[in-house]
Write a protein that holds these residues in place. Structure first.
Motif, PDB file in Angstrom:
ATOM      1  N   ILE A   3       0.873  -1.165   0.000  1.00 28.97           N
ATOM      2  CA  ILE A   3       0.000   0.000   0.000  1.00 28.97           C
ATOM      3  C   ILE A   3       0.914   1.221   0.000  1.00 28.97           C
ATOM      4  CG2 ILE A   3      -1.829   1.261   1.183  1.00 28.97           C
ATOM      5  CD1 ILE A   3      -2.686  -1.522   0.161  1.00 28.97           C
ATOM      6  N   LEU A   4       0.763   2.062  -1.009  1.00 30.98           N
ATOM      7  CA  LEU A   4       1.619   3.227  -1.191  1.00 30.98           C
ATOM      8  C   LEU A   4       0.773   4.487  -1.315  1.00 30.98           C
ATOM      9  CD1 LEU A   4       3.846   1.744  -4.041  1.00 30.98           C
ATOM     10  CD2 LEU A   4       4.377   1.762  -1.601  1.00 30.98           C
ATOM     11  N   ARG A   5       1.350   5.595  -0.920  1.00 32.21           N
ATOM     12  CA  ARG A   5       0.704   6.872  -1.187  1.00 32.21           C
ATOM     13  C   ARG A   5       0.999   7.238  -2.632  1.00 32.21           C
ATOM     14  NH1 ARG A   5       1.045  12.556   2.182  1.00 32.21           N
ATOM     15  NH2 ARG A   5      -0.064  13.786   0.612  1.00 32.21           N
ATOM     16  N   VAL A  53      -0.616  -2.017  -4.705  1.00 31.38           N
ATOM     17  CA  VAL A  53       0.217  -2.385  -5.838  1.00 31.38           C
ATOM     18  C   VAL A  53       0.765  -3.789  -5.622  1.00 31.38           C
ATOM     19  CG1 VAL A  53       2.275  -1.769  -7.156  1.00 31.38           C
ATOM     20  CG2 VAL A  53       0.840   0.028  -6.191  1.00 31.38           C
ATOM     21  N   ASP A  54       0.683  -4.594  -6.671  1.00 29.41           N
ATOM     22  CA  ASP A  54       1.254  -5.941  -6.653  1.00 29.41           C
ATOM     23  C   ASP A  54       1.945  -6.161  -7.988  1.00 29.41           C
ATOM     24  OD1 ASP A  54       1.876  -8.450  -5.675  1.00 29.41           O
ATOM     25  OD2 ASP A  54       0.003  -9.347  -6.378  1.00 29.41           O
ATOM     26  N   ASP A  55       3.248  -6.433  -7.946  1.00 30.01           N
ATOM     27  CA  ASP A  55       4.043  -6.595  -9.174  1.00 30.01           C
ATOM     28  C   ASP A  55       3.825  -5.432 -10.133  1.00 30.01           C
ATOM     29  OD1 ASP A  55       5.218  -8.978  -8.370  1.00 30.01           O
ATOM     30  OD2 ASP A  55       3.572 -10.178  -9.189  1.00 30.01           O
ATOM     31  N   LEU A  59      -4.045  -2.370  -8.125  1.00 31.32           N
ATOM     32  CA  LEU A  59      -5.226  -3.216  -7.965  1.00 31.32           C
ATOM     33  C   LEU A  59      -6.370  -2.544  -7.214  1.00 31.32           C
ATOM     34  CD1 LEU A  59      -3.413  -6.553  -7.092  1.00 31.32           C
ATOM     35  CD2 LEU A  59      -4.215  -5.765  -9.328  1.00 31.32           C
ATOM     36  N   GLY A  60      -6.086  -1.439  -6.558  1.00 33.96           N
ATOM     37  CA  GLY A  60      -7.124  -0.749  -5.814  1.00 33.96           C
ATOM     38  C   GLY A  60      -6.633   0.597  -5.333  1.00 33.96           C
ATOM     39  N   PHE A  61      -7.581   1.437  -4.920  1.00 34.12           N
ATOM     40  CA  PHE A  61      -7.208   2.748  -4.396  1.00 34.12           C
ATOM     41  C   PHE A  61      -8.280   3.244  -3.438  1.00 34.12           C
ATOM     42  CE2 PHE A  61     -10.212   4.141  -7.533  1.00 34.12           C
ATOM     43  CZ  PHE A  61     -10.709   5.347  -7.051  1.00 34.12           C
ATOM     44  N   THR A  62      -7.875   4.179  -2.611  1.00 34.94           N
ATOM     45  CA  THR A  62      -8.809   4.957  -1.813  1.00 34.94           C
ATOM     46  C   THR A  62      -8.349   6.404  -1.856  1.00 34.94           C
ATOM     47  OG1 THR A  62     -10.037   5.101   0.261  1.00 34.94           O
ATOM     48  CG2 THR A  62      -7.676   4.657   0.449  1.00 34.94           C
ATOM     49  N   ASN A  90     -11.916  -9.669  -3.043  1.00 40.54           N
ATOM     50  CA  ASN A  90     -11.894 -10.769  -2.076  1.00 40.54           C
ATOM     51  C   ASN A  90     -10.475 -11.228  -1.754  1.00 40.54           C
ATOM     52  OD1 ASN A  90     -14.760 -10.910  -1.848  1.00 40.54           O
ATOM     53  ND2 ASN A  90     -14.794 -11.902  -3.846  1.00 40.54           N
ATOM     54  N   LYS A  91      -9.543 -10.295  -1.761  1.00 40.37           N
ATOM     55  CA  LYS A  91      -8.151 -10.589  -1.411  1.00 40.37           C
ATOM     56  C   LYS A  91      -7.663  -9.675  -0.298  1.00 40.37           C
ATOM     57  CE  LYS A  91      -7.080 -12.436  -5.939  1.00 40.37           C
ATOM     58  NZ  LYS A  91      -6.237 -12.408  -7.102  1.00 40.37           N
ATOM     59  N   CYS A  92      -8.578  -9.110   0.469  1.00 38.98           N
ATOM     60  CA  CYS A  92      -8.283  -8.246   1.621  1.00 38.98           C
ATOM     61  C   CYS A  92      -7.675  -6.904   1.243  1.00 38.98           C
ATOM     62  CB  CYS A  92      -7.383  -8.971   2.622  1.00 38.98           C
ATOM     63  SG  CYS A  92      -8.188 -10.391   3.376  1.00 38.98           S
ATOM     64  N   ILE A  93      -7.756  -6.510  -0.015  1.00 40.91           N
ATOM     65  CA  ILE A  93      -7.192  -5.223  -0.436  1.00 40.91           C
ATOM     66  C   ILE A  93      -7.984  -4.071   0.178  1.00 40.91           C
ATOM     67  CG2 ILE A  93      -6.736  -3.734  -2.423  1.00 40.91           C
ATOM     68  CD1 ILE A  93      -6.167  -6.345  -4.006  1.00 40.91           C
ATOM     69  N   GLY A  94      -9.294  -4.187   0.226  1.00 34.15           N
ATOM     70  CA  GLY A  94     -10.110  -3.149   0.842  1.00 34.15           C
ATOM     71  C   GLY A  94      -9.727  -2.937   2.298  1.00 34.15           C
ATOM     72  N   ARG A  95      -9.509  -4.013   3.014  1.00 37.97           N
ATOM     73  CA  ARG A  95      -9.107  -3.925   4.425  1.00 37.97           C
ATOM     74  C   ARG A  95      -7.772  -3.205   4.553  1.00 37.97           C
ATOM     75  NH1 ARG A  95      -5.674  -6.699   7.291  1.00 37.97           N
ATOM     76  NH2 ARG A  95      -5.471  -8.378   5.776  1.00 37.97           N
ATOM     77  N   LEU A  96      -6.821  -3.516   3.671  1.00 38.62           N
ATOM     78  CA  LEU A  96      -5.511  -2.865   3.719  1.00 38.62           C
ATOM     79  C   LEU A  96      -5.600  -1.375   3.406  1.00 38.62           C
ATOM     80  CD1 LEU A  96      -3.381  -5.620   1.936  1.00 38.62           C
ATOM     81  CD2 LEU A  96      -3.400  -5.063   4.381  1.00 38.62           C
TER      82      LEU A  96
END
Length: 146
Positions: A3-5, A53-55, A59-62, A90-96
């Motif tokens: 998780i990056l800014r 970010v993965d590789d 994959l997601g943002f907030t 469903n890979k816990c990205i939202g939680r992170l």
């Protein structure tokens, strides 16, 4: 998974997800408009965007917007946007991403992180409640559309 800014150099990959997010809310695709909007927010330091970010794939943002509470005499953050690419759900990205938003709020001495979601977005509601957010049924929310 990291998780990056987000910074300006992340603009192109975040804009793709931001465009998908807007389309989820029934807005027409406008990748250039999405890119321009995010560029203004980042360049003017008007929002904080965290990306998953993965590789090197985003994959997601907030996205968080700063605000203030007159009652509590403290800053608050509005978690305005949260989106996970369909293939990464469903890979816990939202939680992170929620954890990154919380950590940022704590580090900036904020009173709260606030958010809103559609009344029928049950998946998001479950995610928020599972991560400590409490729905406030006592407050009425109004909009003046211009």
């Amino acid at each position: 998974m990291k998780i990056l800014r987000a910074r300006l150099q992340d603009l192109d990959r975040v804009a793709v997800l931001f465009n998908q997010y807007r389309m989820f809310y029934k807005k027409p695709s406008d990748l250039e408009g999405a890119r321009h909007y995010l560029e203004e927010r980042l360049a003017n330091d008007e929002s904080i965007i965290f990306i998953a970010v993965d590789d090197d794939a985003c994959l997601g943002f907030t996205q968080l917007y700063p605000s203030f509470s007159s009652v509590y005499l403290k800053p608050i953050w509005k978690l305005n946007d949260l989106f996970i690419a369909e293939q990464a759900r469903n890979k816990c990205i939202g939680r992170l991403l929620l954890a990154a938003a919380r950590e940022h709020a704590v580090l900036t001495g904020s009173k709260a992180v606030i958010l809103e979601t559609d009344h029928d977005n049950f998946h998001a509601q479950h995610l928020y409640e599972k991560n400590g957010y409490v729905r406030d049924d006592e407050v009425y929310y109004y909009t003046l559309t211009l």
